[in-house]
Design an enzyme around this catalytic site. Structure first.
Site, PDB file in Angstrom:
ATOM      1  N   GLU A 125      17.423   7.019  40.064  1.00 41.75           N
ATOM      2  CA  GLU A 125      16.539   6.761  41.200  1.00 41.75           C
ATOM      3  C   GLU A 125      17.278   6.670  42.527  1.00 41.75           C
ATOM      4  OE1 GLU A 125      13.315   3.329  42.483  1.00 41.75           O
ATOM      5  OE2 GLU A 125      13.722   3.697  40.370  1.00 41.75           O
ATOM      6  N   ASP A 126      18.488   6.119  42.512  1.00 42.02           N
ATOM      7  CA  ASP A 126      19.158   5.792  43.770  1.00 42.02           C
ATOM      8  C   ASP A 126      20.487   6.496  43.998  1.00 42.02           C
ATOM      9  OD1 ASP A 126      17.132   4.052  44.581  1.00 42.02           O
ATOM     10  OD2 ASP A 126      17.968   2.400  43.421  1.00 42.02           O
TER      11      ASP A 126
END
Length: 264
Positions: A125-126
């Protein structure tokens, strides 16, 4: 069972006993952890509850020397989260990752895939870490858990915030108990940071969130509802429930206040 806090660099434990199951590359692990310690020291010493203050010993984290994949996952997290800080409190991102793993271990979880997934849970996600690297490094089960607790990148538009959160809850539910535990620990750590920020800054913290306090509370309650519906029976669930109650009853303020649960 030994945590890293009880294992010295020479392979002995804090009481002088030999480490019963040393990893094959503990020197590299120590190097990685010391690097993170040095980076965190720049953060005004605010993270000393997570780090061992003695630089000659390892992190007081939940990382267990029970499987090579745990060490590999830590290296992967340090590699891809290098230089990242958390929104709002500007905490080194790796500290957030280790807080989650520590919380799971302190809650009685020792499954290698679960602890490994907690270290990797934000990589998709990051960061730019590809799925293939997580699978090659940590295994298919860890990748499955990480995908279950990751937001859908196609729902990044702020107008789709509610859909994004509902989709997250659905994928965690479908991911089973291990995904639910990683998500639960993540939510607790996030709320702990939020409540500490509120104590320092008051209601100004709500400007950091896309939908403000009411929607933040709505999301936390929906996650809790899902975990209860799935029958998750874990001590951390009660901690989460109490923190949501505290969030719900925060009085309007622009000055610092004392938290009812500063240990969270």
């Amino acid at each position: 069972m030994y945590t890293l806090s009880s294992i010295n660099p020479d392979g002995t434990t804090s009481n002088g006993a030999a480490n019963p199951s040393p990893t094959r590359s503990s020197d590299r692990l120590e190097e990685l952890l010391k690097t993170a310690l040095e980076e965190s020291a720049k953060n005004d010493g605010r993270e000393t509850e997570i780090l061992d203050e003695d630089s000659n010993r390892l992190f007081r984290s939940s990382i267990l020397k029970v499987a090579p994949k745990v060490e590999k996952a830590l290296g992967l997290a340090l590699k891809y989260h290098a230089g990242q800080t958390r929104k709002g409190d500007f905490k080194e991102y790796i500290i957030h990752i280790l807080e989650i793993s520590e919380l799971l271990f302190e809650g009685g979880e020792t499954d290698p895939d679960l602890i490994t997934a907690s270290l990797c849970h934000d990589l998709l996600e990051d960061t730019a870490c590809p799925e293939a690297e997580i699978e090659a490094t940590c295994g298919a089960e860890v990748l499955r858990i990480v995908k279950a607790v990751s937001n859908d990148p196609e729902l990044e538009d702020k107008s789709l915030w509610e859909s994004k959160k509902e989709n997250y809850i659905a994928t965690v539910r479908a991911g089973g108990q291990k995904a639910e535990l990683v998500a639960l620990a993540d939510k607790i750590v996030n709320l702990r940071s939020l409540l500490k920020a509120w104590r320092r800054e008051g209601d100004a913290i709500w400007t950091r969130f896309n939908r403000g306090r009411d929607k933040k509370l709505w999301f936390e309650k929906k996650v809790l509802e899902m975990l209860e519906e799935e029958g998750l029976n874990h001590p951390l669930l009660e901690i989460y429930r109490e923190m949501i109650k505290e969030l719900e009853t925060l009085p309007p303020t622009t000055h610092s206040a004392t938290l009812r649960h500063p240990q969270y």
